[in-house]
Design a protein around this motif. Structure first.
Motif, PDB file in Angstrom:
ATOM      1  N   LEU A 113      43.713  36.977  39.393  1.00 23.37           N
ATOM      2  CA  LEU A 113      42.364  36.698  39.878  1.00 23.37           C
ATOM      3  C   LEU A 113      42.352  35.672  41.004  1.00 23.37           C
ATOM      4  N   ASN A 114      43.111  34.587  40.882  1.00 23.86           N
ATOM      5  CA  ASN A 114      43.086  33.563  41.931  1.00 23.86           C
ATOM      6  C   ASN A 114      43.502  34.136  43.280  1.00 23.86           C
TER       7      ASN A 114
ATOM      8  N   ARG B 182      40.754  36.402  44.654  1.00 26.88           N
ATOM      9  CA  ARG B 182      39.650  35.634  45.237  1.00 26.88           C
ATOM     10  C   ARG B 182      39.969  35.243  46.680  1.00 26.88           C
TER      11      ARG B 182
ATOM     12  N   ASP C 265      44.215  37.676  34.202  1.00 27.11           N
ATOM     13  CA  ASP C 265      42.761  37.829  34.101  1.00 27.11           C
ATOM     14  C   ASP C 265      42.302  39.155  34.701  1.00 27.11           C
TER      15      ASP C 265
ATOM     16  N   ALA D  50      40.037  41.096  33.424  1.00 28.76           N
ATOM     17  CA  ALA D  50      38.581  41.175  33.315  1.00 28.76           C
ATOM     18  C   ALA D  50      37.918  40.513  34.517  1.00 28.76           C
ATOM     19  N   GLY D  51      38.408  39.325  34.903  1.00 31.28           N
ATOM     20  CA  GLY D  51      37.848  38.637  36.056  1.00 31.28           C
ATOM     21  C   GLY D  51      38.065  39.408  37.341  1.00 31.28           C
TER      22      GLY D  51
ATOM     23  N   GLU E 242      35.577  42.262  37.392  1.00 29.25           N
ATOM     24  CA  GLU E 242      34.225  41.760  37.647  1.00 29.25           C
ATOM     25  C   GLU E 242      34.038  41.462  39.133  1.00 29.25           C
ATOM     26  N   LEU E 243      35.043  40.852  39.763  1.00 24.56           N
ATOM     27  CA  LEU E 243      34.973  40.567  41.192  1.00 24.56           C
ATOM     28  C   LEU E 243      34.939  41.858  42.004  1.00 24.56           C
TER      29      LEU E 243
ATOM     30  N   ASP F 182      31.556  43.386  41.890  1.00 23.93           N
ATOM     31  CA  ASP F 182      30.637  42.659  42.778  1.00 23.93           C
ATOM     32  C   ASP F 182      30.791  43.136  44.218  1.00 23.93           C
TER      33      ASP F 182
ATOM     34  N   GLN G 139      40.421  41.726  26.868  1.00 22.02           N
ATOM     35  CA  GLN G 139      39.727  40.817  27.777  1.00 22.02           C
ATOM     36  C   GLN G 139      38.346  41.333  28.154  1.00 22.02           C
TER      37      GLN G 139
ATOM     38  N   GLU H   4      31.584  37.232  26.536  1.00 16.42           N
ATOM     39  CA  GLU H   4      31.065  36.809  27.848  1.00 16.42           C
ATOM     40  C   GLU H   4      31.050  37.929  28.881  1.00 16.42           C
ATOM     41  N   TYR H   5      31.672  39.054  28.556  1.00 15.16           N
ATOM     42  CA  TYR H   5      31.696  40.200  29.474  1.00 15.16           C
ATOM     43  C   TYR H   5      30.883  41.364  28.918  1.00 15.16           C
TER      44      TYR H   5
END
Length: 228
Positions: free
Chosen positions: A19-20, A23, A44, A46-47, A50-51, A54, A93, A98-99
């Motif tokens: 994820l990092n 981003r 991550d 899941a993250g 999600e990104l 978006d 995940q 939270e997801y």
């Protein structure tokens, strides 16, 4: 697309849950074309999804379907798959409280994701090039397997297994890329110097391999294009 005309394209290789790095790669005005395998292995997934969702909703990018993304989509359909710890971790995940609603959003995106995309003299695909991609539109990634879809997801294999347990792959498809065309792929980690790996085939076309091992101990690669 207006963003491509105004800002160009950023081609992003396999992410695998990093994820990092993702981003950083998506912090751009360019339109993002991610070459598949967003999930599994890294910390991550899941993250990352999600990104990516978006970016899709904001019309700032898209992803080409990779074999790991397809496997996740098939799992979300309820299909019985052989045991796969990285996939099981991704499913865990994306199912965290939270997801809420994320699995359904992911499935819709995977179901609609292109399996290859041609823009001008550039072709974007996860695994490898097939000549049918020049004359046929992208096919549904969760549908019936065909020769072009198999090549798009898995590249070209010899039918033999390597010592590491993965199928042995060959690259004869590079020789079928027409002169003046560049095919951007992920999936196959070929670089030995930490940069995307380029090869020109017999017809004069070029393949660019962008998988540098993100989420698997390597790093994430991206390439900026002004005129695809």
């Amino acid at each position: 697309m207006t963003r491509i005309r105004e800002h160009g394209i950023r081609v992003v290789g396999d992410v695998h849950g990093d994820l990092n790095a993702f981003r950083h790669a998506t912090a751009t005005e360019r339109f993002v074309i991610q070459l598949g395998d967003l999930v599994d292995h890294g910390p991550d997934s899941a993250g990352v999804m999600e990104l990516m969702l978006d970016l899709l909703e904001q019309q700032r990018g898209l992803f080409i379907l990779g074999n790991h993304d397809r496997k996740l989509g098939r799992a979300l359909e309820g299909r019985r798959l052989r045991r796969d710890p990285p996939l099981e971790e991704t499913l865990r995940q994306i199912s965290l409280p939270e997801y809420e609603g994320l699995p359904e959003r992911i499935y819709r995106a995977i179901d609609q994701a292109p399996t290859w995309l041609r823009i001008g003299r550039s072709l974007f695909v996860h695994g490898g090039f097939h000549t049918a991609m020049l004359s046929h539109s992208s096919v549904p990634g969760l549908g019936e397997m065909s020769a072009p879809l198999s090549r798009a997801l898995f590249g070209e294999t010899t039918g033999r297994m390597q010592p590491d347990g993965y199928p042995e792959r060959r690259l004869t498809w590079i020789n079928r890329i027409p002169e003046g065309m560049t095919v951007y792929v992920g999936h196959d980690r070929r670089s030995t110097d930490g940069r995307p790996w380029r090869r020109t085939g017999r017809l004069g076309g070029t393949a660019v391999f962008t998988d540098l091992g993100a989420g698997k101990g390597g790093h994430l690669a991206w390439i900026d294009l002004n005129e695809p």
